[in-house]
Scaffold this active site. Structure first.
Site, PDB file in Angstrom:
ATOM      1  N   LYS A 112       1.560  -6.621 -17.334  1.00  0.00           N
ATOM      2  CA  LYS A 112       0.240  -6.312 -16.769  1.00  0.00           C
ATOM      3  C   LYS A 112      -0.858  -6.436 -17.816  1.00  0.00           C
ATOM      4  O   LYS A 112      -1.992  -6.789 -17.496  1.00  0.00           O
ATOM      5  CB  LYS A 112       0.235  -4.909 -16.165  1.00  0.00           C
ATOM      6  CG  LYS A 112       1.030  -4.842 -14.887  1.00  0.00           C
ATOM      7  CD  LYS A 112       0.865  -3.502 -14.241  1.00  0.00           C
ATOM      8  CE  LYS A 112       1.685  -3.403 -12.983  1.00  0.00           C
ATOM      9  NZ  LYS A 112       1.736  -2.052 -12.465  1.00  0.00           N
ATOM     10  N   LYS A 197       9.153 -10.159  -7.962  1.00  0.00           N
ATOM     11  CA  LYS A 197       9.279  -9.005  -7.061  1.00  0.00           C
ATOM     12  C   LYS A 197       8.186  -9.010  -5.991  1.00  0.00           C
ATOM     13  O   LYS A 197       7.066  -9.406  -6.274  1.00  0.00           O
ATOM     14  CB  LYS A 197       9.157  -7.739  -7.928  1.00  0.00           C
ATOM     15  CG  LYS A 197       9.517  -6.466  -7.244  1.00  0.00           C
ATOM     16  CD  LYS A 197       9.154  -5.271  -8.120  1.00  0.00           C
ATOM     17  CE  LYS A 197       7.683  -4.914  -8.017  1.00  0.00           C
ATOM     18  NZ  LYS A 197       7.329  -3.594  -8.518  1.00  0.00           N
ATOM     19  N   LYS A 200       3.198  -4.634  -4.185  1.00  0.00           N
ATOM     20  CA  LYS A 200       2.041  -4.371  -3.323  1.00  0.00           C
ATOM     21  C   LYS A 200       0.713  -4.628  -4.017  1.00  0.00           C
ATOM     22  O   LYS A 200      -0.296  -4.816  -3.364  1.00  0.00           O
ATOM     23  CB  LYS A 200       2.102  -2.951  -2.759  1.00  0.00           C
ATOM     24  CG  LYS A 200       1.876  -1.853  -3.761  1.00  0.00           C
ATOM     25  CD  LYS A 200       1.747  -0.534  -3.049  1.00  0.00           C
ATOM     26  CE  LYS A 200       2.759   0.469  -3.533  1.00  0.00           C
ATOM     27  NZ  LYS A 200       2.714   0.727  -4.969  1.00  0.00           N
TER      28      LYS A 200
HETATM   29  N1  AQP Z   1      10.096  -5.334  -4.230  1.00  0.00           N
HETATM   30  C1  AQP Z   1      10.691  -4.160  -4.312  1.00  0.00           C
HETATM   31  N2  AQP Z   1      12.009  -4.034  -4.041  1.00  0.00           N
HETATM   32  C2  AQP Z   1      12.634  -2.820  -4.108  1.00  0.00           C
HETATM   33  N3  AQP Z   1      11.990  -1.686  -4.456  1.00  0.00           N
HETATM   34  C3  AQP Z   1      10.683  -1.762  -4.730  1.00  0.00           C
HETATM   35  N4  AQP Z   1       9.778  -0.842  -5.072  1.00  0.00           N
HETATM   36  C4  AQP Z   1       8.582  -1.437  -5.235  1.00  0.00           C
HETATM   37  N5  AQP Z   1       8.669  -2.753  -4.987  1.00  0.00           N
HETATM   38  C5  AQP Z   1       9.970  -2.986  -4.674  1.00  0.00           C
HETATM   39  C6  AQP Z   1      10.070   0.579  -5.222  1.00  0.00           C
HETATM   40  O1  AQP Z   1       9.115   1.312  -4.467  1.00  0.00           O
HETATM   41  C7  AQP Z   1       8.813   2.532  -5.162  1.00  0.00           C
HETATM   42  C8  AQP Z   1       7.333   2.672  -5.352  1.00  0.00           C
HETATM   43  O2  AQP Z   1       6.870   1.527  -6.028  1.00  0.00           O
HETATM   44  P1  AQP Z   1       5.576   1.534  -6.921  1.00  0.00           P
HETATM   45  O3  AQP Z   1       4.451   2.082  -6.145  1.00  0.00           O
HETATM   46  O4  AQP Z   1       5.853   2.196  -8.209  1.00  0.00           O
HETATM   47  O5  AQP Z   1       5.419   0.001  -7.297  1.00  0.00           O
HETATM   48  P2  AQP Z   1       5.035  -1.346  -6.496  1.00  0.00           P
HETATM   49  O6  AQP Z   1       5.117  -1.176  -5.039  1.00  0.00           O
HETATM   50  O7  AQP Z   1       5.805  -2.415  -7.136  1.00  0.00           O
HETATM   51  O8  AQP Z   1       3.491  -1.448  -6.789  1.00  0.00           O
HETATM   52  P3  AQP Z   1       2.732  -2.306  -7.808  1.00  0.00           P
HETATM   53  O9  AQP Z   1       1.436  -1.652  -8.068  1.00  0.00           O
HETATM   54  O10 AQP Z   1       2.754  -3.737  -7.380  1.00  0.00           O
HETATM   55  O11 AQP Z   1       3.628  -2.070  -9.054  1.00  0.00           O
HETATM   56  P4  AQP Z   1       4.063  -2.913 -10.228  1.00  0.00           P
HETATM   57  O12 AQP Z   1       3.112  -4.065 -10.346  1.00  0.00           O
HETATM   58  O13 AQP Z   1       3.944  -1.880 -11.292  1.00  0.00           O
HETATM   59  O14 AQP Z   1       5.474  -3.312  -9.987  1.00  0.00           O
HETATM   60  C9  AQP Z   1       9.561   2.468  -6.497  1.00  0.00           C
HETATM   61  O15 AQP Z   1      10.752   3.211  -6.387  1.00  0.00           O
HETATM   62  C10 AQP Z   1       9.853   1.016  -6.661  1.00  0.00           C
HETATM   63  O16 AQP Z   1      11.030   0.802  -7.444  1.00  0.00           O
END
Ligand code: AQP
Length: 332
Positions: A112, A197, A200
């Protein structure tokens, strides 16, 4: 009783990855038979460029969706991280336990940080330190288990290291938690780029299924998922990531094994159609319930208020202990 903590950051609309990787187990397993706390970790959404009004909106929407997915405030504690001051209180003590080197090694900081720099934005100091705040989120509750998708493994490892180090230096204070992952779909991949991945906070596009997408849009996204040029259906994450992702999504929705499922399909088209229908079926009741709950702001706010009260009552004595243990004089 086992104590469980997990969180979700309001950085975007919740996705199928969030649901299959984390939320579904919170609802179906973790809130039953354990003392489970779930948090919308809003402070973590401030580590990259953000729009204040959007963070506020997404915080309420995330809480609403967690309730719509089936979290029951009678069974678990749901709250917003910034409503419980013990997290930031404890975070500073853990910053005095962590080292600069271990935080700079964090994959998400590197990725990031590089993204922010290439967009001409400064890298916020909080992007470096937020894994320590995440450790505080977890350790403040004597957490035994942290149910997460497997992208969070490194953060939970850091949390364990900090707990052990603090305990060794200052006497036993924290429970050393462990991460738990779902058996399949621990990492749902982007449908248009199955090597990254489904996140969101990523640019919205055809590769991300949001929990509130209309059924036809879900179908369209899954039918257009990138696969590869082969024709046979095999489950091979390394060589056929697009196909493996679809098999895992279908397996997670139906409770089947992805390798066994692969043997049941002759064409990509059939697999995509079944995966699309399974996801549509999975999400339909969540969308319906979301609309009902969203119509009643007062309900969500009341749940979050009660959740924050309970979380504060649980965390405060432990954080006070940590303040004493590290050498701070208690206020008269
Ligand atoms: N693609 C995914 N597959 C499986 N598990 C996922 N999680 C997130 N994406 C996947 C799990 O959801 C929980 C909350 O996630 P988060 O809010 O910490 O992260 P995010 O949805 O991945 O949001 P961002 O902002 O896009 O995060 P970054 O860029 O940091 O990855 C967690 O348990 C996560 O493992």
């Amino acid at each position: 009783m086992t104590r469980i903590f997990s969180g979700i950051k309001p950085t975007g609309h919740l996705t199928l990855g969030n649901y299959l990787g984390a939320m579904r187990r919170w609802v179906e397993v973790d809130q039953h038979g354990a003392d489970a706390l779930f948090s919308v970790v809003d402070l973590h959404a401030l580590t990259v460029e953000h729009d204040p009004a959007r963070v506020r909106r997404l915080t309420r929407q995330s809480a609403t969706l967690l309730l719509a997915a089936g979290l029951d405030p009678e069974l678990c504690t749901l709250f917003v991280q910034s409503h419980v001051h013990e997290h930031t209180r404890l975070s500073y003590l853990l910053e005095c336990t962590a080292t600069d080197g271990e935080l700079r090694r964090m994959i998400q900081y590197k990725e990031k940080g590089a993204r922010a720099q290439s967009a001409g934005q400064g890298v916020r100091l909080s992007l470096l330190t937020y894994p320590v705040l995440m450790a505080a989120d977890i350790l403040a509750y004597r957490t035994d288990e942290v149910p997460v998708g497997d992208d969070q493994t490194q953060h939970v490892e850091l949390t364990r290291d900090l707990a052990v180090r603090f305990n060794q230096r200052h006497g036993h204070t924290f429970t050393v938690p462990r991460a738990t992952h779902p058996p399949v779909a621990a990492r749902v991949m982007d449908l248009q780029d199955p090597t990254s991945k489904m996140g969101k906070s990523h640019e919205p596009g055809a590769g991300i299924v949001y929990l509130l997408d209309e059924a036809d849009l879900v179908r369209k996204k899954i039918m257009r998922a990138v696969t590869d040029s082969g024709t046979d259906v095999v489950y091979d994450r390394a060589e056929r990531p697009g196909l493996a992702n679809l098999l895992e999504i279908l397996a997670a929705c139906t409770g089947a094994d992805p390798a066994v499922l692969a043997g049941e399909y002759r064409s990509y088209g059939d697999l995509k159609r079944d995966a699309a229908e399974a996801v549509v079926e999975l999400l339909a009741p969540i969308r319906k319930r979301h609309a009902e709950i969203a119509a009643d702001h007062g309900y969500v706010d009341a749940v979050l208020r009660a959740g924050a009260e309970r979380a504060t009552a649980l965390a405060r004595p432990l954080v006070d202990d940590a303040y004493r243990a590290i050498g701070l004089l208690p206020a008269g």
